[in-house]
Design a protein around this motif. Structure first.
Motif: not given
Lengths: 436, 489
Positions: A396, A400-401, A425, A427, A429
């Motif tokens: 994950p 995301t990266s 971005e 956000k 997580i």
């Protein structure tokens, strides 16, 4: 927030307005009635300022699935929750909660002057207990020193042959003599002994730490007061005297949370970083069995709050005192440092308090890379931080990266990095935790 | 100065045997003369921990291509998280397809869990890749386990496992059929019989006369299993030489005169002789499928020959109307063999008019060509009609035969037409306890979305399985509706 994955799942199941006879809210609280297996529907209520939960169901879990379900409805389908005046059973509970809180505050504010004789007796008892404990610890540590001496005379190669009970026995002895901090280090040993390549390194390092602790304890009177506090905390005394510490006001970002099982106890570490003072703080919560962990610090939030630190040469452990206003959210404002800065901070903290096990690492502009078959964190300068082998699923983070640098937060032990959350971005997580 | 390693060695041996290495100057001043091995170790370990220097590497990840689609909203992300956790995961195929249709993508952090699941659940693969956007493709290039999601998996033919190579062929057949066939031919002689069979079966996708010369040559293969696979394929190509030979054989056996005003159609069928070597090469085998007991050996041959003749041949050359032809066949001595042969031929050549006529006719087909097999080649509306008739006739309630019907119901690739859906909903409570949760979920997936609000109250509150199914329908309704909301600009 759920006490275990089963509750989380059951809560999801109840996050369906159709399962609820009623569900409504006002500014302060959220409530609903849910038909369970009993005759009358369960009455579930949530104090949104906490959040705090109350439910008439017989579940021993806390918060129960009904409370979780209700909160999930509020989060997922706010339209299903009507705004209404609270019924008496909600009103009563809230009033009671406020009363209790006031009483508590009043008690703190003006501790009623007790009878001086009773006070003196209490003080005397306390001192007597303290002296007794001091003696037991001293006795236990002398024994430990001899045991360690024997161990080292024969050599670690021989110690490797011993079964786990060899270490656990001594750990149990340390519990008996009220030095649980030492016991915790000893309990790690059987695992380290069989940890493969470099095991002797790791074992010797830990034994060295114990020896430093013994040394520190012997010379505690000559140590600066804060380091003395660290030695005693590491041995297992509960830090006291938090009230005299000044509270630090700031907007605190709740950057990560991790729960680990230690023997019968669940230990929850919540990491905070001050938005202005850029200072890290660690809030601990312990729970035995089905007891609830603290649910008031939610990763991703930003709290305007006073935080009081325990006395230490590298102050980290803290308690959130007063909170002000609504919580914000972490986004682009996330506090983060370069890898070099993080290592510098950690080195300073480890040097000041050698028994510090981990340090919070908020690394900006880094990305996961796989080097020599192991995942690392790489910053813009090319420096690598190895990711913990125990960390489950790195994908994950990689996903995301997308090959772009981002801010990653985790725990740095001086050997490996355990990721906890990231900001991508804009956000926030939270990673790994399957518990919502 | 002595190194940490010297201390580790000393510690391993024990101080009885090893000499204590001297401390680095800076530390020995601190510890004084009474320092011991352990204290030294503790101090140096701390020293090392504080002075830890990171390794460096020039490696970076190649950045993923930028996304062209916007991400789903938070509610939909929460729905996906729930499905990935194993709740209502039967909704996933439909949901993922809808995500691609509304031109959105799933959040990055959930892609790995979805790819992991798609690795086990083949039916999710293509929709998962579409809903995962550029990032899914990029991730697949990093993790070989997910190469099904990667558009750049050329080398899976050269180096992949058998399944990967089959998957490669299946993909290639869709886009460039000839290339896949050439690939199969390139290693044909080196592969074992089971691999040759699996490879041949991939030709079913985009099968055409271009494949015929290769397939015809496979009829001389040494493995019976491989030859059978080739015959299965050739039997569906009306122009193939195999089918032409079968037509020749059939012409000798079947004499048919269409009815006139006053006379009925007449049919005369002769049984074939046992096959000559050319017949054996074409797969004629009196013991094929073990049918000979019910049919008789020569009747099996008849059925085999008829099954490879396009039914349209009878219409063209003998002016046979399907209904009349079948009516005439009913009275034949070998009616069952004719029924089986024509039934299989209808399926082979997708002759919907013959399939429909067979379903209406009294001509027997035994257990060899069940209704469901014929229904599959009918147009969608006809299938729905047939299913509705079955459901209304109460077949769902007959426990032992409802399995086939349920399979046909769930094979229906679109939501059921309303009348069919309503008929099934009405009977759900009665049949619910016979079936596995997965089967029920498959049925629930075919109920049109707008009928779900009708279906839920129809389900019993008393039975656990019905309550669960209501929850499933509720979730499906919410999750898909939430996606539809995001489709609006």
């Amino acid at each position: 927030m759920a006490p275990d994955p089963a509750s989380a799942k059951a809560g999801q199941g109840l996050a369906n307005p159709a399962k609820w006879v009623k569900c409504a809210r006002n500014e302060r609280s959220l409530w609903g009635e849910c038909q369970g297996s009993g005759k009358d529907p369960y009455r579930t209520q949530v104090d949104l300022t906490g959040p705090a939960f109350h439910c008439s169901c017989p579940s021993r879990k806390f918060p129960c699935k009904h409370g979780l379900g209700l909160l999930l409805i509020l989060a997922g389908k706010p339209a299903a929750v009507v705004t209404a005046a609270p019924p008496p059973w909600v009103e009563e509970w809230i009033v009671k909660r406020d009363a209790t809180a006031e009483k508590k505050a009043a008690k703190v504010a003006e501790e009623p002057p007790d009878d001086p004789a009773v006070m003196a007796k209490r003080q005397a008892d306390r001192e007597k207990r303290a002296v007794k404990r001091e003696d037991r610890v001293k006795e236990g540590l002398v024994e430990l020193e001899k045991w360690l001496g024997d161990l080292l005379r024969r050599g670690l190669a021989e110690a490797q042959q011993h079964p786990a009970q060899f270490w656990d026995g001594m750990a149990a002895r340390m519990i008996d003599c009220q030095a649980p901090g030492v016991a915790r280090i000893l309990r790690r040993m059987p695992g380290l002994v069989v940890s493969g390549n470099g095991w002797a390194d790791r074992v010797l390092e830990q034994l060295g730490l114990i020896e430093l602790l013994l040394e520190g304890y012997r010379r505690q009177d000559t140590l600066p007061p804060q380091l003395r506090e660290d030695v005693r905390t590491a041995i297992g005394w509960t830090a006291e005297d938090l009230d005299s510490q000044p509270a630090v006001a700031d907007r605190w970002q709740v950057v990560g949370q991790r729960v680990e099982q230690e023997e019968q106890l669940r230990v929850q570490r919540t990491w905070l970083i001050g938005e202005n003072n850029r200072r890290p703080a660690l809030c601990l919560s312990f729970a035995a069995g089905m007891q609830p962990l603290d649910v008031t610090l939610v990763p991703g939030q930003v709290l305007d709050a006073d935080v009081a630190f325990y006395s230490s040469a590298a102050p980290l452990r803290a308690v959130v005192r007063a909170r002000r206003g609504e919580a914000g959210v972490i986004g682009e404002n996330a506090i983060a440092f370069s890898l070099a800065e993080v290592l510098e901070q950690a080195a300073t903290a480890f040097a000041a308090n050698p028994w510090l096990e981990r340090f919070p690492a908020a690394v900006r502009e880094c990305m996961p890379v796989c080097v020599d078959d192991a995942w690392h964190l790489r910053d813009q300068s090319g420096s690598l931080l190895p990711m913990a082998r125990s960390f489950g699923d790195v994908w994950p983070i990689v996903a995301t990266s997308g090959g772009q640098p981002f801010t990653l937060f985790g725990e740095w032990t001086g050997r490996e990095f355990h990721p906890l959350s990231l900001v991508s971005e804009g956000k926030f997580i939270q990673l790994e935790s399957r518990i919502v | 100065m002595s190194s940490w390693n010297e201390f580790v060695t000393a510690a391993l041996l024990g101080t009885e045997r090893a000499k204590l290495p001297p401390l680095p100057e800076e530390l020995s001043e601190l510890l004084g003369s009474e320092s011991k091995l352990l204290a030294s170790a503790g101090a140096i370990a701390l020293w090392r921990r504080c002075g830890w220097k990171p390794k460096e590497s020039a490696d970076t990840l190649l950045p993923a291509r930028p996304e062209t689609l916007p991400v789903l909203n938070r509610t939909s992300a929460a729905h996906l998280r729930q499905m990935l956790d194993g709740n209502y995961s039967g909704v996933l195929p439909e949901w993922l397809k809808a995500v691609a249709e509304i031109r959105r993508r799933i959040p990055f952090e959930l892609i790995p869990a979805l790819l992991k699941l798609a690795r086990q659940r083949r039916e999710l693969r293509s929709v998962a890749v579409a809903a995962g956007g550029q990032r899914a493709d990029w991730l697949a290039s990093l993790n070989p386990e997910w190469n099904f999601a990667s558009t750049v998996a050329e080398d899976s033919w050269e180096t992949g496992s058998r399944d990967q190579r089959v998957a490669y062929l299946q993909r290639t057949r869709v886009t460039t059929p000839a290339e896949a066939r050439v690939k199969i031919q390139s290693t044909w002689k080196e592969e074992g019989a089971d691999v040759r069979t699996r490879f041949l079966q991939t030709l079913e996708t985009s099968l055409s006369m271009e494949d015929e010369p290769f397939l015809e040559s496979v009829l001389d293969d040494r493995s019976k299993e491989v030859r059978r696979a080739a015959i299965e394929l050739l039997s569906t190509l009306p122009e193939s030489r195999l089918v032409q030979r079968m037509i020749e054989r059939a012409t000798l056996l079947v004499k048919y005169k269409p009815g006139k005003l006053l006379s009925r159609a007449s049919l005369e069928v002769t049984l074939p002789d046992l096959p000559d070597p050319a017949g054996v090469r074409d797969g004629l085998d009196p013991k094929a499928f073990g049918h000979q007991k019910q049919l008789g050996e020569k009747a099996v041959l008849l059925a085999q020959i008829l099954s490879s003749v396009p039914p349209v041949h009878w219409e063209k050359t003998l002016s046979a109307k399907p209904q009349d032809f079948l009516k005439a066949a009913e009275k034949q001595e070998f009616a069952l063999a004719i029924g089986v042969g024509l039934g299989q031929a209808s399926v082979h050549f997708r002759a919907a008019n013959w399939a429909e006529a067979l379903l209406d006719s009294k001509l027997e087909r035994g257990p060899f060509v069940p209704d469901e097999m014929l229904v599959r080649i009918l147009p969608k509306e006809k299938v729905a009609e047939w299913l509705l008739a079955q459901v209304n006739a109460g077949v769902l309630r007959k426990r032992d035969v409802s399995g086939n019907l349920i399979e046909s119901l769930t094979r229906f690739t679109e939501p059921w037409p309303d009348p069919l859906a309503r008929a099934v909903i009405q009977q759900l409570n009665e049949v619910i306890h016979w079936h596995y949760r997965d089967t029920l979920a498959k049925l629930a997936n075919r109920i049109p979305l707008r009928l779900i609000p009708e279906a839920i109250p129809a389900l019993s509150q008393e039975q656990k399985a019905a309550v669960e199914l209501a929850g499933y329908l509720q979730f499906r309704h919410e999750a898909i509706t939430e996606l539809e909301k995001q489709a609006k600009p």
